[in-house]
Scaffold this active site. Structure first.
Site, PDB file in Angstrom:
ATOM      1  N   GLY A  12      -6.752  -3.724  -5.765  1.00 21.48           N
ATOM      2  CA  GLY A  12      -5.874  -3.686  -6.931  1.00 21.48           C
ATOM      3  C   GLY A  12      -4.864  -4.807  -7.034  1.00 21.48           C
ATOM      4  O   GLY A  12      -3.836  -4.662  -7.706  1.00 21.48           O
ATOM      5  N   ASN A  14      -5.195  -7.596  -8.614  1.00 21.86           N
ATOM      6  CA  ASN A  14      -5.166  -8.059 -10.025  1.00 21.86           C
ATOM      7  C   ASN A  14      -4.425  -7.052 -10.896  1.00 21.86           C
ATOM      8  O   ASN A  14      -3.664  -7.441 -11.783  1.00 21.86           O
ATOM      9  CB  ASN A  14      -6.593  -8.277 -10.539  1.00 21.86           C
ATOM     10  CG  ASN A  14      -7.155  -9.621 -10.120  1.00 21.86           C
ATOM     11  OD1 ASN A  14      -6.817 -10.646 -10.692  1.00 21.86           O
ATOM     12  ND2 ASN A  14      -7.959  -9.619  -9.088  1.00 21.86           N
ATOM     13  N   ILE A  94     -21.097  -1.419 -16.362  1.00 18.05           N
ATOM     14  CA  ILE A  94     -20.522  -0.792 -17.562  1.00 18.05           C
ATOM     15  C   ILE A  94     -21.659  -0.280 -18.451  1.00 18.05           C
ATOM     16  O   ILE A  94     -22.556  -1.033 -18.808  1.00 18.05           O
ATOM     17  CB  ILE A  94     -19.655  -1.792 -18.345  1.00 18.05           C
ATOM     18  CG1 ILE A  94     -18.548  -2.352 -17.459  1.00 18.05           C
ATOM     19  CG2 ILE A  94     -19.053  -1.124 -19.591  1.00 18.05           C
ATOM     20  CD1 ILE A  94     -17.626  -1.294 -16.865  1.00 18.05           C
ATOM     21  N   ASN A 108     -13.054  -9.093 -18.250  1.00 14.73           N
ATOM     22  CA  ASN A 108     -13.339  -9.033 -16.814  1.00 14.73           C
ATOM     23  C   ASN A 108     -12.800 -10.282 -16.148  1.00 14.73           C
ATOM     24  O   ASN A 108     -12.806 -11.371 -16.733  1.00 14.73           O
ATOM     25  CB  ASN A 108     -14.857  -8.948 -16.588  1.00 14.73           C
ATOM     26  CG  ASN A 108     -15.232  -8.873 -15.108  1.00 14.73           C
ATOM     27  OD1 ASN A 108     -14.693  -8.068 -14.368  1.00 14.73           O
ATOM     28  ND2 ASN A 108     -16.131  -9.743 -14.686  1.00 14.73           N
ATOM     29  N   HIS A 110     -13.520 -12.737 -13.021  1.00 16.64           N
ATOM     30  CA  HIS A 110     -14.562 -13.069 -12.045  1.00 16.64           C
ATOM     31  C   HIS A 110     -14.071 -14.224 -11.177  1.00 16.64           C
ATOM     32  O   HIS A 110     -13.537 -15.208 -11.711  1.00 16.64           O
ATOM     33  CB  HIS A 110     -15.881 -13.438 -12.755  1.00 16.64           C
ATOM     34  CG  HIS A 110     -16.993 -13.743 -11.807  1.00 16.64           C
ATOM     35  ND1 HIS A 110     -17.680 -12.753 -11.122  1.00 16.64           N
ATOM     36  CD2 HIS A 110     -17.490 -14.921 -11.377  1.00 16.64           C
ATOM     37  CE1 HIS A 110     -18.565 -13.321 -10.323  1.00 16.64           C
ATOM     38  NE2 HIS A 110     -18.463 -14.622 -10.458  1.00 16.64           N
TER      39      HIS A 110
HETATM   40  C1  GRF Z   1     -11.189  -9.946  -7.226  1.00 19.31           C
HETATM   41  O1  GRF Z   1     -11.579 -11.007  -6.387  1.00 19.31           O
HETATM   42  C2  GRF Z   1     -11.808 -10.104  -8.575  1.00 19.31           C
HETATM   43  O2  GRF Z   1     -11.993 -11.450  -8.960  1.00 19.31           O
HETATM   44  C3  GRF Z   1     -13.137  -9.474  -8.398  1.00 19.31           C
HETATM   45  O3  GRF Z   1     -12.936  -8.388  -7.520  1.00 19.31           O
HETATM   46  C4  GRF Z   1     -11.785  -8.624  -6.746  1.00 19.31           C
HETATM   47  C5  GRF Z   1     -10.828  -7.479  -6.998  1.00 19.31           C
HETATM   48  O4  GRF Z   1      -9.733  -7.623  -6.196  1.00 19.31           O
HETATM   49  N1  GRF Z   1     -13.673  -9.052  -9.679  1.00 19.31           N
HETATM   50  P1  GRF Z   1      -8.475  -6.642  -6.458  1.00 19.31           P
HETATM   51  O5  GRF Z   1      -9.000  -5.218  -6.392  1.00 19.31           O
HETATM   52  O6  GRF Z   1      -7.917  -6.967  -7.824  1.00 19.31           O
HETATM   53  O7  GRF Z   1      -7.529  -6.976  -5.361  1.00 19.31           O
END
Ligand code: GRF
Length: 208
Positions: A12, A14, A94, A108, A110
């Site tokens: 989490g 992000n 999804i 999303n 990535h």
């Molecule tokens: C991140 O590296 C994101 O780019 C990818 O999954 C990971 C999630 O990390 N989609 P977090 O759960 O946000 O720490």
């Protein structure tokens, strides 16, 4: 007010970046209505709890079929009446029904510069392992709209990150998160909330 559903499966970080930018006022007129995870042990759910954000776990294995899960996932999303679905490390495919119901309203993050190192099998550390194996000198992150493909929707924002001598996948992942992901995802949400993002013929235009 742009109401978000943030879908997570792991740490989490992000999600935390979005929470922090809302809290600091850098992003206004945005609220997180719900955090949804497929993994009841996701630390992202604890982050939501800590910030008093509603959070739910909806796990595919709790349903007798994938179709039943897909229906439940769409119903759960609809129940929060959100404007934008944010996939922040969400490791569940999804459902088509969700893509159709929320077309143009799912984004999303990535951890590569799409179209490099993306698509089926490229997620989490695997992305950075492939980057290091290929020997590229620059990687980065991408925020894109979600369509029926895997990492194939219109690109909203990208940011490049240098690959350094001696990088391990873990070190590189952290640098991409710090320098790109945690900047781009909140920024994309801010721009969408401000009505500055449009898509024409599969290409995103951002009004400054
Ligand atoms: C991140 O590296 C994101 O780019 C990818 O999954 C990971 C999630 O990390 N989609 P977090 O759960 O946000 O720490």
């Amino acid at each position: 007010m742009l109401k978000l559903a943030v879908c997570v499966s792991g740490g989490g970080t992000n999600l935390q970046a979005v929470i922090d930018r809302i809290g600091s006022g850098e992003i206004s007129d945005v609220s997180i209505s719900v955090v949804i995870s497929n993994n009841r042990n996701a630390y992202a759910l604890q982050r939501a709890e800590k910030h008093g954000i509603e959070h739910v776990c909806i796990c595919p294995k709790d349903y007798e079929s994938r179709d039943a899960f897909n229906d439940a996932f769409l119903a759960k999303l609809d129940s929060y009446d959100v404007n934008l679905v944010v996939l922040a490390g969400f490791l569940v495919v999804i459902p088509e029904s969700v893509i159709q119901a929320y077309r143009g309203r799912i984004i999303n993050i990535h951890p590569s510069l799409i179209p490099s190192f993306c698509g089926k099998g490229y997620y989490g550390l695997k992305v950075h392992e492939a980057v290091l194996a290929r020997g590229v000198k620059v990687t980065g992150a991408t925020v894109h709209f979600v369509d029926e493909g895997t990492d194939t929707g219109p690109i909203i924002l990208q940011r490049a990150v240098e690959v350094q001598e001696g990088d391990t996948p873990e070190i590189l992942q952290r640098r991409v998160m710090e320098q790109a992901e945690w900047v781009l995802l909140p920024e994309a949400i801010r721009l969408i909330a401000a009505g500055k993002v449009s898509v024409t013929d599969g290409h995103v235009k951002i009004r400054k």
